[in-house]
Design a protein around this motif. Structure first.
Motif, PDB file in Angstrom:
ATOM      1  N   VAL A  79       2.090  10.590   5.543  1.00 23.58           N
ATOM      2  CA  VAL A  79       2.244  10.951   6.955  1.00 23.58           C
ATOM      3  C   VAL A  79       2.740  12.379   6.990  1.00 23.58           C
ATOM      4  O   VAL A  79       3.501  12.786   6.117  1.00 23.58           O
ATOM      5  CB  VAL A  79       3.250  10.013   7.655  1.00 23.58           C
ATOM      6  N   TRP A 131       0.867  -1.155   0.000  1.00 27.33           N
ATOM      7  CA  TRP A 131       0.000   0.000   0.000  1.00 27.33           C
ATOM      8  C   TRP A 131       0.921   1.227   0.000  1.00 27.33           C
ATOM      9  O   TRP A 131       2.115   1.126   0.181  1.00 27.33           O
ATOM     10  CB  TRP A 131      -0.855   0.022   1.256  1.00 27.33           C
ATOM     11  N   CYS A 142       2.859  -6.331   8.286  1.00 28.31           N
ATOM     12  CA  CYS A 142       3.351  -5.880   9.598  1.00 28.31           C
ATOM     13  C   CYS A 142       2.738  -4.550  10.011  1.00 28.31           C
ATOM     14  O   CYS A 142       2.945  -4.109  11.142  1.00 28.31           O
ATOM     15  CB  CYS A 142       4.877  -5.765   9.599  1.00 28.31           C
ATOM     16  N   GLY A 143       2.007  -3.916   9.108  1.00 30.72           N
ATOM     17  CA  GLY A 143       1.437  -2.604   9.428  1.00 30.72           C
ATOM     18  C   GLY A 143       2.496  -1.544   9.580  1.00 30.72           C
ATOM     19  O   GLY A 143       2.279  -0.522  10.250  1.00 30.72           O
ATOM     20  N   CYS A 144       3.637  -1.777   8.963  1.00 29.64           N
ATOM     21  CA  CYS A 144       4.759  -0.865   9.154  1.00 29.64           C
ATOM     22  C   CYS A 144       5.064  -0.085   7.871  1.00 29.64           C
ATOM     23  O   CYS A 144       4.674  -0.499   6.787  1.00 29.64           O
ATOM     24  CB  CYS A 144       5.998  -1.626   9.627  1.00 29.64           C
ATOM     25  N   LEU A 145       5.744   1.034   8.042  1.00 29.97           N
ATOM     26  CA  LEU A 145       6.036   1.957   6.954  1.00 29.97           C
ATOM     27  C   LEU A 145       7.529   1.932   6.644  1.00 29.97           C
ATOM     28  O   LEU A 145       8.352   2.281   7.490  1.00 29.97           O
ATOM     29  CB  LEU A 145       5.604   3.373   7.346  1.00 29.97           C
ATOM     30  N   ASP A 146       7.860   1.528   5.422  1.00 29.69           N
ATOM     31  CA  ASP A 146       9.259   1.438   5.017  1.00 29.69           C
ATOM     32  C   ASP A 146       9.352   1.152   3.534  1.00 29.69           C
ATOM     33  O   ASP A 146       8.688   0.220   3.061  1.00 29.69           O
ATOM     34  CB  ASP A 146       9.962   0.306   5.780  1.00 29.69           C
ATOM     35  N   ASN A 160      -4.042   6.348   3.594  1.00 26.12           N
ATOM     36  CA  ASN A 160      -3.516   5.117   2.979  1.00 26.12           C
ATOM     37  C   ASN A 160      -4.325   4.755   1.759  1.00 26.12           C
ATOM     38  O   ASN A 160      -5.541   4.989   1.722  1.00 26.12           O
ATOM     39  CB  ASN A 160      -3.594   3.951   3.972  1.00 26.12           C
ATOM     40  N   LEU A 169       4.737  12.852  14.499  1.00 25.33           N
ATOM     41  CA  LEU A 169       4.235  12.295  13.245  1.00 25.33           C
ATOM     42  C   LEU A 169       2.732  12.038  13.330  1.00 25.33           C
ATOM     43  O   LEU A 169       2.227  11.590  14.359  1.00 25.33           O
ATOM     44  CB  LEU A 169       4.955  10.984  12.936  1.00 25.33           C
ATOM     45  N   TRP A 181      10.586   5.480   3.622  1.00 22.04           N
ATOM     46  CA  TRP A 181       9.940   6.791   3.635  1.00 22.04           C
ATOM     47  C   TRP A 181      10.700   7.714   2.685  1.00 22.04           C
ATOM     48  O   TRP A 181      11.891   7.543   2.450  1.00 22.04           O
ATOM     49  CB  TRP A 181      10.005   7.420   5.016  1.00 22.04           C
ATOM     50  N   GLY A 182      10.006   8.721   2.196  1.00 21.95           N
ATOM     51  CA  GLY A 182      10.696   9.760   1.453  1.00 21.95           C
ATOM     52  C   GLY A 182      11.236  10.803   2.410  1.00 21.95           C
ATOM     53  O   GLY A 182      11.048  10.715   3.621  1.00 21.95           O
ATOM     54  N   GLN A 183      11.911  11.814   1.848  1.00 23.95           N
ATOM     55  CA  GLN A 183      12.518  12.865   2.655  1.00 23.95           C
ATOM     56  C   GLN A 183      11.522  13.949   3.049  1.00 23.95           C
ATOM     57  O   GLN A 183      11.819  14.773   3.917  1.00 23.95           O
ATOM     58  CB  GLN A 183      13.675  13.519   1.884  1.00 23.95           C
ATOM     59  N   TYR A 213       3.566   1.057   2.786  1.00 22.68           N
ATOM     60  CA  TYR A 213       2.927   0.412   3.924  1.00 22.68           C
ATOM     61  C   TYR A 213       2.814  -1.078   3.636  1.00 22.68           C
ATOM     62  O   TYR A 213       2.241  -1.491   2.630  1.00 22.68           O
ATOM     63  CB  TYR A 213       1.546   1.021   4.142  1.00 22.68           C
ATOM     64  N   TRP A 219      -0.309  10.200  10.913  1.00 17.12           N
ATOM     65  CA  TRP A 219      -0.759   9.497   9.706  1.00 17.12           C
ATOM     66  C   TRP A 219      -1.886  10.288   9.062  1.00 17.12           C
ATOM     67  O   TRP A 219      -2.772  10.795   9.751  1.00 17.12           O
ATOM     68  CB  TRP A 219      -1.227   8.099  10.084  1.00 17.12           C
ATOM     69  N   TYR A 272       5.278  13.363   4.256  1.00 17.75           N
ATOM     70  CA  TYR A 272       6.100  12.232   3.841  1.00 17.75           C
ATOM     71  C   TYR A 272       5.232  11.181   3.155  1.00 17.75           C
ATOM     72  O   TYR A 272       4.105  10.915   3.601  1.00 17.75           O
ATOM     73  CB  TYR A 272       6.753  11.556   5.039  1.00 17.75           C
TER      74      TYR A 272
END
Lengths: 119, 107
Positions: free
Chosen positions: A37, A33, A103-107, A50, A45, A109-111, A99, A47, A95
């Motif tokens: 953020v 996904w 794991c429901g995790c975000l990785d 999505n 941060l 990310w942009g700058q 997604y 959210w 950002y």
């Protein structure tokens, strides 16, 4: 290595509109996904939204519902955030991130891209 | 919505110190908890997912534990590059929510 790059930020007056873009390079996958953020000045941060890979599901934080629209163009590996009726409190660094629903995790990310809302 | 409460909001520590950050969810989230490191002007970095799984490439001095409502991020021996702000995030349901952040500062 995947890299995400946001663009489209800038200065806008309250009530105005802005469209943010996020491009992916290095590797693309239909497994992920996409997410927006934000971080307001001096704050943590938050959210924002999505979108599922095929666009069939979208979720928003309450404070932007009806004003922001998340969309994607998989052919171009791009993510967008159309922001209308902007408020002073929408000012933030925005950002994009991948997604992983496993794991429901975000990785990664942009700058980030800075949005300033001021008259 | 699930509220995430982090403590402390800031901590001063020296290189080599052990640092522990806690995160509490307003309701049970099983092990659906993620930790990020964020430095000014940089992209946030995923450290830990599923409460205790170390992301590939992250040094082993970082560890996570907990389940249900109470979680911990531990840095076993603080290094100069670890001075940053750390955030927890619940991954149980939308809306995704973050803790308020813990700033790790040089003592």
């Amino acid at each position: 290595e995947v890299q995400l790059v946001e663009s489209g930020g800038g200065l806008v007056q309250p009530g105005g509109s802005l469209r943010l873009s996020c491009g992916a390079s290095g590797f693309t996958s239909s497994r992920y996904w996409m997410t927006w953020v934000r971080q307001a000045p001096g704050k943590g941060l938050e959210w924002v939204a999505n979108i599922k890979q095929d666009g069939s599901e979208k979720y928003y934080v309450d404070s932007v519902k009806g004003r922001f629209t998340i969309s994607s163009d998989n052919a171009r590996s791009s993510l967008y955030l159309q922001m209308n009726s902007l408020r002073v409190e929408d000012a933030a660094v925005y950002y994009c991130a991948w997604y992983s629903s496993s794991c429901g995790c975000l990785d990664p990310w942009g700058q980030g891209t800075l949005v300033t809302v001021s008259s | 919505d699930i509220q995430m409460t982090q403590s402390p909001s800031s901590v001063s520590a020296s290189v080599g110190d052990r640092v522990t950050i806690t995160c509490r969810a307003s309701q049970g989230i099983s092990s659906s908890l993620t930790w990020y490191q964020h430095k000014p002007g940089k992209a946030p970095k995923l450290l830990i997912y599923a409460a205790s799984s170390l992301q590939s490439g992250v040094p082993s001095r970082f560890s996570g534990s907990g389940s249900g409502t109470d979680f911990t991020l531990t840095i076993s021996s603080l290094q100069p590059e670890d001075f940053a702000t750390y955030y927890c995030q619940q991954a149980n349901s939308f809306p995704l929510t973050f803790g308020g952040g813990t700033k790790v500062e040089i003592k």
